[in-house]
Scaffold this active site. Structure first.
Site, PDB file in Angstrom:
ATOM      1  N   SER A 154       0.800  -1.219   0.000  1.00  0.00           N
ATOM      2  CA  SER A 154       0.000   0.000   0.000  1.00  0.00           C
ATOM      3  C   SER A 154       0.834   1.270   0.000  1.00  0.00           C
ATOM      4  CB  SER A 154      -0.943   0.020   1.222  1.00  0.00           C
ATOM      5  OG  SER A 154      -0.216   0.226   2.417  1.00  0.00           O
ATOM      6  N   LYS A 192       1.340   4.188   7.414  1.00  0.00           N
ATOM      7  CA  LYS A 192       0.574   5.037   6.511  1.00  0.00           C
ATOM      8  C   LYS A 192       1.008   6.493   6.667  1.00  0.00           C
ATOM      9  CE  LYS A 192      -2.292   1.970   4.714  1.00  0.00           C
ATOM     10  NZ  LYS A 192      -1.507   0.804   5.151  1.00  0.00           N
TER      11      LYS A 192
END
Length: 233
Positions: A154, A192
């Site tokens: 991701s 993230k």
């Protein structure tokens, strides 16, 4: 010497297990100590671990072990300290304390690799010091550091790939737009980019195949900031 709150938490955990055999949850600990947030419980548990009263069990993200009670709670029998049997309790996912590296100038520093971190489908971080890596001090700067092995894709548009090892500066806050280790609901750890959007926290992926996840601020705690990356070819 324990602070009053540290002592209260340790005795609450011990007494609950002794009386009912049912471990207290973090919410129960928070209520028993009249604290406003579970982050205060995390800090108390870390302090108790650093002082040798409890420890987090390897490979079990939700388990703690009570190792001892304060000396004042251990009555003497014939001059000998009464034996205390450790009890295992359940808690929420927390950080394993990472000792600050110290090394002479120009000598590499050993950084503990604490497990895996999700950069894709959410997984739980493995709270276990499996091995160490050696890094030059100029790559780290001041403060405490640890490393995590990346699982998932991701963050590929930020140059972070599955199988990379990320170097993390241990801290509990971050600036807008920084890549962080974020702990969601005290259980799920993920790598993230952090964005603050009004009264919400956004955890952004760096891959269009993944959605940005939005949370209330109390659900997300920062565990560290990305400062380096290691890749083996």
């Amino acid at each position: 010497m324990l602070t009053r709150k540290q002592h209260e938490l340790l005795m609450f955990i011990h007494e609950r297990m002794k009386e009912s055999g049912i471990p207290p949850s973090f919410d129960e600990m928070k209520e028993a100590l009249d604290l406003k947030s579970k982050s205060g419980i995390h800090r108390l548990i870390t302090a108790l671990e650093e002082r040798g009263f409890i420890r987090r069990l390897p490979n079990r993200a939700r388990a703690l072990e009570v190792l001892k009670l304060p000396e004042s709670m251990n009555p003497s029998l014939g001059g000998r300290r009464a034996r205390f049997e450790p009890s295992v309790i359940d808690g929420n996912l927390g950080r394993v304390p990472v000792p600050m590296p110290e090394a002479p100038a120009n000598q590499n520093v050993a950084i503990p690799v604490m497990g895996r971190i999700a950069a894709g489908t959410p997984i739980e971080a493995i709270q276990n010091h499996s091995h160490s890596i050696s890094l030059p001090p100029e790559m780290l700067g001041a403060g405490e550091h640890y490393a995590l092995e990346v699982r998932g894709d991701s963050m590929i548009d930020a140059g972070i790939f599955d199988g990379d090892t990320v170097v993390i500066h241990k801290q509990n806050s971050a600036n807008n737009g920084e890549i962080v280790v974020a702990l969601v609901d005290d259980q799920e750890a993920t790598l993230k980019r952090l964005r603050r959007k009004g009264n919400s926290i956004a955890l952004e992926a760096a891959n269009p195949a993944y959605e940005t996840r939005i949370f209330n601020p109390e659900r997300v705690s920062v565990q560290g900031r990305l400062v380096g990356l290691i890749r083996r070819y």
